[in-house]
Design a protein around this motif. Structure first.
Motif, PDB file in Angstrom:
ATOM      1  N   GLY A  71       0.830  -1.180  -0.026  1.00  0.00           N
ATOM      2  CA  GLY A  71      -0.174   0.052   0.010  1.00  0.00           C
ATOM      3  C   GLY A  71       0.841   1.535  -0.082  1.00  0.00           C
ATOM      4  N   PRO A  72       1.673   1.591   1.119  1.00  0.00           N
ATOM      5  CA  PRO A  72       2.480   2.744   1.092  1.00  0.00           C
ATOM      6  C   PRO A  72       3.604   2.639  -0.008  1.00  0.00           C
ATOM      7  CG  PRO A  72       2.433   1.876   3.355  1.00  0.00           C
ATOM      8  CD  PRO A  72       1.633   0.822   2.397  1.00  0.00           C
ATOM      9  N   ALA A  73       3.838   1.487  -0.404  1.00  0.00           N
ATOM     10  CA  ALA A  73       5.010   1.458  -1.550  1.00  0.00           C
ATOM     11  C   ALA A  73       4.314   2.178  -3.047  1.00  0.00           C
ATOM     12  CB  ALA A  73       5.530  -0.019  -1.834  1.00  0.00           C
ATOM     13  N   VAL A  74       3.343   1.513  -3.128  1.00  0.00           N
ATOM     14  CA  VAL A  74       2.427   1.858  -4.134  1.00  0.00           C
ATOM     15  C   VAL A  74       2.154   3.343  -4.404  1.00  0.00           C
ATOM     16  CG1 VAL A  74       0.412   1.853  -5.782  1.00  0.00           C
ATOM     17  CG2 VAL A  74       1.715  -0.283  -4.935  1.00  0.00           C
ATOM     18  N   MET A  75       1.857   3.885  -3.318  1.00  0.00           N
ATOM     19  CA  MET A  75       1.407   5.208  -3.215  1.00  0.00           C
ATOM     20  C   MET A  75       2.870   6.249  -3.340  1.00  0.00           C
ATOM     21  SD  MET A  75      -0.784   7.420  -0.043  1.00  0.00           S
ATOM     22  CE  MET A  75      -1.611   5.562   0.122  1.00  0.00           C
ATOM     23  N   ILE A  76       4.066   5.905  -2.810  1.00  0.00           N
ATOM     24  CA  ILE A  76       5.154   6.521  -3.052  1.00  0.00           C
ATOM     25  C   ILE A  76       5.591   6.407  -4.468  1.00  0.00           C
ATOM     26  CG2 ILE A  76       7.521   6.445  -2.515  1.00  0.00           C
ATOM     27  CD1 ILE A  76       6.722   5.902   0.348  1.00  0.00           C
ATOM     28  N   LEU A  77       5.444   5.172  -5.058  1.00  0.00           N
ATOM     29  CA  LEU A  77       5.726   5.107  -6.351  1.00  0.00           C
ATOM     30  C   LEU A  77       4.966   6.024  -7.491  1.00  0.00           C
ATOM     31  CD1 LEU A  77       7.240   3.258  -8.696  1.00  0.00           C
ATOM     32  CD2 LEU A  77       5.292   1.805  -8.747  1.00  0.00           C
ATOM     33  N   PHE A  78       3.549   6.036  -7.013  1.00  0.00           N
ATOM     34  CA  PHE A  78       2.743   6.907  -8.096  1.00  0.00           C
ATOM     35  C   PHE A  78       3.021   8.506  -7.940  1.00  0.00           C
ATOM     36  CE2 PHE A  78      -0.111   3.228  -8.807  1.00  0.00           C
ATOM     37  CZ  PHE A  78      -0.539   3.676  -9.785  1.00  0.00           C
ATOM     38  N   SER A  79       3.457   8.903  -6.730  1.00  0.00           N
ATOM     39  CA  SER A  79       4.004  10.265  -6.265  1.00  0.00           C
ATOM     40  C   SER A  79       5.082  10.339  -7.222  1.00  0.00           C
ATOM     41  CB  SER A  79       4.052  10.559  -4.986  1.00  0.00           C
ATOM     42  OG  SER A  79       5.217   9.915  -4.155  1.00  0.00           O
ATOM     43  N   MET A  80       6.121   9.397  -7.169  1.00  0.00           N
ATOM     44  CA  MET A  80       7.500   9.880  -7.787  1.00  0.00           C
ATOM     45  C   MET A  80       7.239   9.730  -9.658  1.00  0.00           C
ATOM     46  SD  MET A  80       9.851   7.358  -5.660  1.00  0.00           S
ATOM     47  CE  MET A  80      11.343   7.603  -6.641  1.00  0.00           C
ATOM     48  N   VAL A  81       6.050   8.971 -10.035  1.00  0.00           N
ATOM     49  CA  VAL A  81       5.985   9.011 -11.286  1.00  0.00           C
ATOM     50  C   VAL A  81       5.412  10.451 -11.602  1.00  0.00           C
ATOM     51  CG1 VAL A  81       4.328   8.436 -13.187  1.00  0.00           C
ATOM     52  CG2 VAL A  81       5.588   6.619 -11.487  1.00  0.00           C
ATOM     53  N   THR A  82       4.432  10.819 -10.933  1.00  0.00           N
ATOM     54  CA  THR A  82       3.689  11.906 -11.117  1.00  0.00           C
ATOM     55  C   THR A  82       4.627  13.374 -11.135  1.00  0.00           C
ATOM     56  OG1 THR A  82       1.619  10.995  -9.964  1.00  0.00           O
ATOM     57  CG2 THR A  82       1.618  13.479 -10.537  1.00  0.00           C
ATOM     58  N   LEU A  83       5.564  13.287  -9.996  1.00  0.00           N
ATOM     59  CA  LEU A  83       6.652  14.272  -9.984  1.00  0.00           C
ATOM     60  C   LEU A  83       7.392  14.410 -11.098  1.00  0.00           C
ATOM     61  CD1 LEU A  83       7.759  16.348  -8.235  1.00  0.00           C
ATOM     62  CD2 LEU A  83       9.254  14.476  -7.024  1.00  0.00           C
ATOM     63  N   TYR A  84       8.030  13.051 -11.598  1.00  0.00           N
ATOM     64  CA  TYR A  84       8.880  13.373 -12.743  1.00  0.00           C
ATOM     65  C   TYR A  84       8.281  13.593 -13.952  1.00  0.00           C
ATOM     66  CZ  TYR A  84      11.879  11.180 -16.255  1.00  0.00           C
ATOM     67  OH  TYR A  84      12.901  11.020 -17.360  1.00  0.00           O
ATOM     68  N   VAL A 289       3.496  17.632  -0.121  1.00  0.00           N
ATOM     69  CA  VAL A 289       2.648  18.093   0.663  1.00  0.00           C
ATOM     70  C   VAL A 289       1.410  17.053   0.714  1.00  0.00           C
ATOM     71  CG1 VAL A 289       0.595  19.512   1.318  1.00  0.00           C
ATOM     72  CG2 VAL A 289       3.050  20.437   0.995  1.00  0.00           C
ATOM     73  N   THR A 290       0.968  16.705  -0.372  1.00  0.00           N
ATOM     74  CA  THR A 290      -0.154  15.860  -0.772  1.00  0.00           C
ATOM     75  C   THR A 290       0.287  14.360  -0.677  1.00  0.00           C
ATOM     76  OG1 THR A 290       0.539  15.654  -3.138  1.00  0.00           O
ATOM     77  CG2 THR A 290      -1.384  17.220  -2.736  1.00  0.00           C
ATOM     78  N   THR A 291       1.498  13.936  -0.942  1.00  0.00           N
ATOM     79  CA  THR A 291       1.928  12.512  -0.412  1.00  0.00           C
ATOM     80  C   THR A 291       1.954  12.306   0.967  1.00  0.00           C
ATOM     81  OG1 THR A 291       2.946  12.437  -2.528  1.00  0.00           O
ATOM     82  CG2 THR A 291       3.651  10.848  -0.951  1.00  0.00           C
ATOM     83  N   THR A 292       2.452  13.347   1.697  1.00  0.00           N
ATOM     84  CA  THR A 292       2.482  13.348   3.270  1.00  0.00           C
ATOM     85  C   THR A 292       1.155  13.075   3.721  1.00  0.00           C
ATOM     86  OG1 THR A 292       4.552  14.622   3.116  1.00  0.00           O
ATOM     87  CG2 THR A 292       3.195  14.419   5.351  1.00  0.00           C
ATOM     88  N   PHE A 293       0.265  13.852   3.377  1.00  0.00           N
ATOM     89  CA  PHE A 293      -1.028  13.741   3.654  1.00  0.00           C
ATOM     90  C   PHE A 293      -1.945  12.372   3.377  1.00  0.00           C
ATOM     91  CE2 PHE A 293      -1.570  18.357   4.469  1.00  0.00           C
ATOM     92  CZ  PHE A 293      -2.313  18.464   5.760  1.00  0.00           C
ATOM     93  N   TYR A 294      -1.378  12.096   2.161  1.00  0.00           N
ATOM     94  CA  TYR A 294      -1.927  10.696   1.779  1.00  0.00           C
ATOM     95  C   TYR A 294      -1.502   9.589   2.449  1.00  0.00           C
ATOM     96  CZ  TYR A 294      -3.816  12.644  -2.771  1.00  0.00           C
ATOM     97  OH  TYR A 294      -4.797  13.356  -3.640  1.00  0.00           O
ATOM     98  N   MET A 295      -0.317   9.442   2.645  1.00  0.00           N
ATOM     99  CA  MET A 295       0.233   8.463   3.613  1.00  0.00           C
ATOM    100  C   MET A 295      -0.193   8.464   4.840  1.00  0.00           C
ATOM    101  SD  MET A 295       2.536   6.692   1.888  1.00  0.00           S
ATOM    102  CE  MET A 295       3.771   6.211   3.021  1.00  0.00           C
ATOM    103  N   LEU A 296      -0.467   9.650   5.461  1.00  0.00           N
ATOM    104  CA  LEU A 296      -0.946   9.809   6.920  1.00  0.00           C
ATOM    105  C   LEU A 296      -2.465   9.288   7.050  1.00  0.00           C
ATOM    106  CD1 LEU A 296       0.665  13.079   7.875  1.00  0.00           C
ATOM    107  CD2 LEU A 296       1.426  10.776   8.899  1.00  0.00           C
ATOM    108  N   CYS A 297      -3.104  10.134   6.079  1.00  0.00           N
ATOM    109  CA  CYS A 297      -4.794   9.612   5.840  1.00  0.00           C
ATOM    110  C   CYS A 297      -4.972   8.221   5.655  1.00  0.00           C
ATOM    111  CB  CYS A 297      -5.482  10.403   4.880  1.00  0.00           C
ATOM    112  SG  CYS A 297      -5.165  12.411   5.494  1.00  0.00           S
ATOM    113  N   GLY A 298      -4.226   7.798   4.509  1.00  0.00           N
ATOM    114  CA  GLY A 298      -4.505   6.380   4.253  1.00  0.00           C
ATOM    115  C   GLY A 298      -4.025   5.467   5.342  1.00  0.00           C
TER     116      GLY A 298
END
Length: 480
Positions: A71-84, A289-298
């Protein structure tokens, strides 16, 4: 001084003064449009408004399907893809030179000027279908939150034991009426204040959801959930587990869907400095900011409810009390989605109105309507009619398909690869003249294909969810 020399000098001075009035004017940018005033902070607020939407509410459910590892790994992966990919896309705002090249005002303009050909039609199809899907998803989410306020009070009055069933249709109509009025704001640059309010609201309900999750975990003293996600909840079969895992990917992809409006947001930025540099800073700040919130909320939602995490954290009634705090959170969601709807609808409005103006030059003619104490409002009959019809159509569609989780997954899956990955990668390759079969060219294509595979898996799972919901659903009679 000879007359000819004087004439030439006067002509040169006139040309210089004209160049100054267009290029170096205090009031106009290099393209002759009014000076843009956007900054890192306004762009960040636009992005946060676009990104932290209804997507955050389904993340606890998504992590429940994937578990504590994936779960957290996929979320971080999507955030990195979006950032790039956002970094790649920001370099396509200007064609050619990043400082003085021709501006592309929209995502479609960038594809047209850099790629051209059939890519333009494909991009247009994907972009505008995705945008329509997003505003439908936001309409559904807002109506569910409005309905949740009513249900929360019902549960409070009945001691959590009453049936408290509500239909979403009336709330969808209320949201649609609000959007009809707001859709008359002429263009993107004039809704910065709406984005700022919406961004504040997104923080409000995210913090409340996070706080309620933390409180529930603290009250119980243990974290729920498992390393591999849902194994068995009720009658979840192995096949359903696969569909749900796939749908979770779509939900997370939807949570990061803002590439379609990135160029439009970048077009509000002042220069110097170079718009691409400002946009990269805004993107880094916003995604962090959004990834931090997503990780915390999720994660806190999953820790609080484990495998039973609801599809919508604040409306699935995992939380009943304190009911007034849940009401505040849902009110904040509604206010946020009111603004987010406009952020995603404005590019659709601009595209149709630009096409109409090319076909019928006088169709966008404005009439000044005096407003006491305020500047006169420029009313366009065409804008009033077409935007009202658009909002009505999205409202009716939302009433016909009010499946929050499944619709979110489908939109996220279908829009993620073509708009967030494929077109930005292809435009970057063309813009930077990257040699075919070079290491960078091959790497970018492998990256794009890998993202395509993830999108296809997510799309299949989400469509399966929609088909299952349609079997037990009666149009315009949805009850929650």
């Amino acid at each position: 001084m000879p007359a000819a020399t004087t004439s030439n000098l006067s002509h040169h001075q006139a040309f210089h003064m004209e160049a100054m009035s267009i290029g170096d004017s205090k009031f106009y940018d290099d393209d002759g449009r009014l000076k843009r005033t956007g900054s890192v902070w306004t762009a960040s607020s636009h992005i946060i408004t676009a990104v932290i939407g209804s997507g955050v509410l389904s993340l606890a459910w998504a992590i429940a399907q994937l578990g504590w590892i994936a779960g957290p790994a996929v979320m971080i992966l999507f955030s990195m893809v979006t950032l790039y990919t956002s970094s790649l896309l920001s370099q396509c705002y200007r064609s050619g030179d990043s400082v003085s090249g021709k501006r592309n005002y929209t995502y479609m303009d960038a594809v047209r000027s850099i790629l051209g050909g059939v890519s333009v039609k494909l991009c247009g199809m994907f972009q505008y279908l995705n945008l329509i899907g997003i505003v439908v998803g936001y309409t559904i989410a807002a109506s569910i939150s409005m309905m949740a306020i009513k249900k929360s009070n019902c549960f409070h009055n009945s001691g959590d034991k009453g049936p408290c069933h509500e239909s979403s249709s009336q709330y969808i109509m209320i949201f649609g009426i609000i959007e009809i009025f707001l859709s008359q704001i002429p263009d993107f640059d004039q809704i910065w204040w709406l984005s700022t309010v919406a961004a504040i609201m997104s923080f409000t309900y995210s913090i409340i959801g996070l706080s309620l999750g933390i409180a529930k975990v603290a009250e119980r003293g243990t974290f729920k959930g498992s390393l591999m996600g849902i194994i068995s909840v009720g009658t979840v079969s192995e096949t359903q587990k696969i569909w749900r895992t796939s749908q979770a990917l779509g939900d997370i992809a939807f949570a990061y869907s803002y590439a379609v409006v990135l160029i439009e947001i970048q077009d509000t930025l002042k220069s110097p400095p170079c718009e691409a540099k400002t946009m990269k800073k805004a993107t880094k700040l916003s995604i962090a900011v959004t990834t931090t919130f997503y990780m915390l909320c999720g994660c806190m939602g999953y820790a609080a409810f484990g495998d039973a995490a609801p599809g919508n954290l604040l409306t699935g009634f995992g939380f009943y009390n304190p009911y007034w705090l849940v009401d505040i959170a849902n009110a904040a969601i509604v206010i946020h989605l009111v603004g987010a709807y406009q952020v995603f609808a404005q590019p659709i409005f601009a595209f149709v109105e630009k096409w109409a103006a090319q076909r019928w030059p006088n169709i966008n003619r404005d009439f000044k309507v005096p407003i006491p104490g305020l500047p006169a409002y420029k009313l366009s009959p065409f804008r009033l009619t077409w935007r009202t019809v658009f909002v009505m159509l999205t409202t009716v569609t939302s009433m016909m398909l009010p499946f929050f989780n499944d619709i979110v997954g489908v939109i996220g899956a279908m829009g993620f690869w073509p708009l967030t990955v494929f077109f930005p990668v292809m435009m970057y390759i063309k813009q930077k003249n990257i040699a075919k079969w070079s290491i960078k060219w091959i790497t970018l294509h492998i990256f794009s294909i890998a993202c395509l595979m993830v999108s296809l898996i997510a799309a299949v799972g989400s469509l399966a969810g929609v088909l299952l919901d349609l079997k037990k659903y009666k149009p315009f009679q949805s009850n929650y």
